[in-house]
Write a protein that holds these residues in place. Structure first.
Motif, mmCIF file in Angstrom:
data_model
loop_
_atom_site.group_PDB
_atom_site.id
_atom_site.type_symbol
_atom_site.label_atom_id
_atom_site.label_comp_id
_atom_site.label_asym_id
_atom_site.label_seq_id
_atom_site.Cartn_x
_atom_site.Cartn_y
_atom_site.Cartn_z
ATOM 1 N N VAL A 1 0.856 -1.191 0.000
ATOM 2 C CA VAL A 1 0.000 0.000 0.000
ATOM 3 C C VAL A 1 0.895 1.245 0.000
ATOM 4 C CG1 VAL A 1 -1.813 1.233 1.250
ATOM 5 C CG2 VAL A 1 -1.724 -1.273 1.336
ATOM 6 N N SER A 2 0.584 2.168 -0.911
ATOM 7 C CA SER A 2 1.359 3.406 -0.995
ATOM 8 C C SER A 2 0.467 4.624 -0.855
ATOM 9 C CB SER A 2 2.065 3.499 -2.353
ATOM 10 O OG SER A 2 2.968 2.442 -2.526
ATOM 11 N N ILE A 3 1.055 5.717 -0.421
ATOM 12 C CA ILE A 3 0.409 7.025 -0.582
ATOM 13 C C ILE A 3 1.131 7.709 -1.738
ATOM 14 C CG2 ILE A 3 -0.014 9.302 0.399
ATOM 15 C CD1 ILE A 3 -0.188 8.064 3.132
ATOM 16 N N ILE A 4 0.348 8.065 -2.749
ATOM 17 C CA ILE A 4 0.900 8.823 -3.873
ATOM 18 C C ILE A 4 0.583 10.289 -3.617
ATOM 19 C CG2 ILE A 4 0.680 9.283 -6.342
ATOM 20 C CD1 ILE A 4 -0.157 6.327 -6.620
ATOM 21 N N THR A 5 1.595 11.123 -3.740
ATOM 22 C CA THR A 5 1.385 12.552 -3.497
ATOM 23 C C THR A 5 1.825 13.362 -4.706
ATOM 24 O OG1 THR A 5 3.604 12.896 -2.645
ATOM 25 C CG2 THR A 5 1.907 12.260 -1.038
ATOM 26 N N THR A 6 1.363 14.600 -4.729
ATOM 27 C CA THR A 6 1.902 15.550 -5.703
ATOM 28 C C THR A 6 1.780 16.947 -5.122
ATOM 29 O OG1 THR A 6 1.966 16.173 -8.042
ATOM 30 C CG2 THR A 6 -0.220 16.013 -7.033
ATOM 31 N N ARG A 7 2.448 17.886 -5.771
ATOM 32 C CA ARG A 7 2.348 19.293 -5.352
ATOM 33 C C ARG A 7 2.089 20.129 -6.591
ATOM 34 N NH1 ARG A 7 4.184 22.835 -1.492
ATOM 35 N NH2 ARG A 7 5.114 21.174 -0.262
ATOM 36 N N LEU A 8 1.112 21.030 -6.456
ATOM 37 C CA LEU A 8 0.817 21.957 -7.547
ATOM 38 C C LEU A 8 0.849 23.346 -6.939
ATOM 39 C CD1 LEU A 8 0.054 22.003 -10.564
ATOM 40 C CD2 LEU A 8 -2.343 21.894 -9.862
ATOM 41 N N GLY A 9 1.912 24.098 -7.207
ATOM 42 C CA GLY A 9 2.102 25.382 -6.521
ATOM 43 C C GLY A 9 2.273 25.104 -5.045
ATOM 44 N N GLU A 10 1.448 25.760 -4.214
ATOM 45 C CA GLU A 10 1.541 25.544 -2.762
ATOM 46 C C GLU A 10 0.651 24.409 -2.293
ATOM 47 O OE1 GLU A 10 3.716 27.036 -0.534
ATOM 48 O OE2 GLU A 10 4.502 27.549 -2.519
ATOM 49 N N ALA A 11 -0.223 23.911 -3.164
ATOM 50 C CA ALA A 11 -1.212 22.907 -2.740
ATOM 51 C C ALA A 11 -0.642 21.494 -2.837
ATOM 52 C CB ALA A 11 -2.461 23.035 -3.598
ATOM 53 N N THR B 1 -4.001 5.818 6.574
ATOM 54 C CA THR B 1 -4.649 5.227 5.395
ATOM 55 C C THR B 1 -6.054 5.790 5.191
ATOM 56 O OG1 THR B 1 -5.339 3.373 6.763
ATOM 57 C CG2 THR B 1 -3.379 3.054 5.419
ATOM 58 N N GLU B 2 -6.802 5.961 6.274
ATOM 59 C CA GLU B 2 -8.183 6.443 6.124
ATOM 60 C C GLU B 2 -8.211 7.868 5.586
ATOM 61 O OE1 GLU B 2 -10.720 6.436 9.574
ATOM 62 O OE2 GLU B 2 -12.359 7.153 8.289
ATOM 63 N N ARG B 3 -7.295 8.680 6.135
ATOM 64 C CA ARG B 3 -7.245 10.075 5.687
ATOM 65 C C ARG B 3 -7.008 10.194 4.190
ATOM 66 N NH1 ARG B 3 -2.870 13.023 8.827
ATOM 67 N NH2 ARG B 3 -3.270 11.616 10.549
ATOM 68 N N PHE B 4 -6.195 9.281 3.641
ATOM 69 C CA PHE B 4 -5.824 9.371 2.225
ATOM 70 C C PHE B 4 -6.714 8.552 1.298
ATOM 71 C CE2 PHE B 4 -2.200 11.457 3.981
ATOM 72 C CZ PHE B 4 -1.775 12.314 2.972
ATOM 73 N N SER C 1 -12.889 10.658 1.046
ATOM 74 C CA SER C 1 -13.037 11.989 0.447
ATOM 75 C C SER C 1 -13.422 13.045 1.476
ATOM 76 C CB SER C 1 -14.074 11.943 -0.675
ATOM 77 O OG SER C 1 -13.619 11.085 -1.683
ATOM 78 N N GLN C 2 -14.021 12.604 2.596
ATOM 79 C CA GLN C 2 -14.386 13.557 3.659
ATOM 80 C C GLN C 2 -13.147 14.158 4.324
ATOM 81 O OE1 GLN C 2 -16.319 10.432 3.708
ATOM 82 N NE2 GLN C 2 -17.620 11.663 2.389
ATOM 83 N N MET C 3 -12.014 13.496 4.153
ATOM 84 C CA MET C 3 -10.820 13.936 4.886
ATOM 85 C C MET C 3 -9.792 14.617 3.988
ATOM 86 S SD MET C 3 -10.540 10.765 7.520
ATOM 87 C CE MET C 3 -9.803 11.624 8.893
ATOM 88 N N ARG C 4 -10.247 15.059 2.808
ATOM 89 C CA ARG C 4 -9.314 15.676 1.858
ATOM 90 C C ARG C 4 -8.508 16.826 2.472
ATOM 91 N NH1 ARG C 4 -12.779 16.401 -3.644
ATOM 92 N NH2 ARG C 4 -12.826 14.205 -4.198
ATOM 93 N N ASP C 5 -9.190 17.634 3.307
ATOM 94 C CA ASP C 5 -8.534 18.852 3.796
ATOM 95 C C ASP C 5 -7.509 18.589 4.893
ATOM 96 O OD1 ASP C 5 -10.021 20.186 1.988
ATOM 97 O OD2 ASP C 5 -11.608 20.756 3.402
ATOM 98 N N SER C 6 -7.589 17.421 5.529
ATOM 99 C CA SER C 6 -6.666 17.169 6.649
ATOM 100 C C SER C 6 -5.639 16.087 6.315
ATOM 101 C CB SER C 6 -7.455 16.761 7.893
ATOM 102 O OG SER C 6 -8.187 15.580 7.611
ATOM 103 N N ARG C 7 -5.489 15.797 5.034
ATOM 104 C CA ARG C 7 -4.621 14.673 4.674
ATOM 105 C C ARG C 7 -3.177 14.843 5.137
ATOM 106 N NH1 ARG C 7 -7.388 12.785 -1.035
ATOM 107 N NH2 ARG C 7 -9.149 11.871 0.047
ATOM 108 N N PHE C 8 -2.660 16.049 5.095
ATOM 109 C CA PHE C 8 -1.236 16.227 5.385
ATOM 110 C C PHE C 8 -0.962 16.682 6.814
ATOM 111 C CE2 PHE C 8 -1.509 16.071 0.825
ATOM 112 C CZ PHE C 8 -0.404 15.293 0.495
#
Ligand SMILES: Cc1cc2nc3c(=O)[nH]c(=O)nc-3n(C[C@H](O)[C@H](O)[C@H](O)COP(=O)(O)O)c2cc1C
Length: 165
Positions: A13-23, A75-78, A81-88
């Protein structure tokens, strides 16, 4: 039948991340595969409806963070969809070469630049050349997903011992 069959495939299981500008964006994924070692290349399969899909396409970078069996809560945070804002929140996120977030408590982070995209059915396959690798925790057991659930103990002490050898 396809889904029923795929439930029998055990995956890391992986978390895939990306950055777009500051987001920052991220998601849980099991559809991660090695493509070649020379040059180091891996692929991810991302649903076009995922909130990380367009940011990966636009930024052209992603980081694959392979989770250890200890990473229960993240894992749940990522995946919810309810937890999009607190993922990091509340975790040790760093930056490597591309600027995509790398999780310092994961087993390994592969920081990638997209070299090819293939649209297929509902997903895009992003093939990425690895720009940097960080081996964070060499002696931890991996988190495994099989039959619709996370398995933390199946590999247990056995794999820990073999990883330590
Ligand atoms: C164990 C597990 C594995 C997953 N693997 C993938 C995957 O390989 N590709 C994918 O697009 N979505 C995968 N998902 C779904 C995404 O994690 C999920 O759709 C996304 O994080 C939530 O969508 P949002 O970012 O749009 O809120 C997986 C979910 C779970 C729980």
């Amino acid at each position: 039948m396809f889904k029923k069959g795929m439930r029998r495939l055990a995956s890391g299981v992986s978390i895939i991340t990306t950055r777009l500008g500051e987001a920052r964006f991220g998601m849980i994924a099991t559809a991660v595969s090695s493509v070649s070692a020379e040059p180091p290349t891996l692929l991810i399969c991302v649903n076009r409806t995922a909130s990380s899909h367009d940011p990966i396409r636009l930024s052209g970078v992603y980081c694959v963070n392979l989770l250890s069996a200890d990473e229960d809560e993240i894992t749940e945070r990522f995946s919810s969809s309810q937890m999009r804002d607190s993922r990091f929140a509340d975790a040790d996120w760093r930056e490597m070469e591309t600027g995509a977030p790398a999780l310092a408590t994961s087993l390994v982070s592969f920081d990638c630049r997209v070299v090819q995209e293939i649209e297929i059915a509902s997903h895009t396959i992003f093939i990425g050349e690895v720009a940097a690798i960080e081996l964070w925790a060499e002696q931890s057991a991996p988190l495994v997903y099989v039959d619709g659930q996370y398995v933390r103990s199946m590999l247990g002490a056995g794999i820990k011992q073999s990883l330590q050898r």
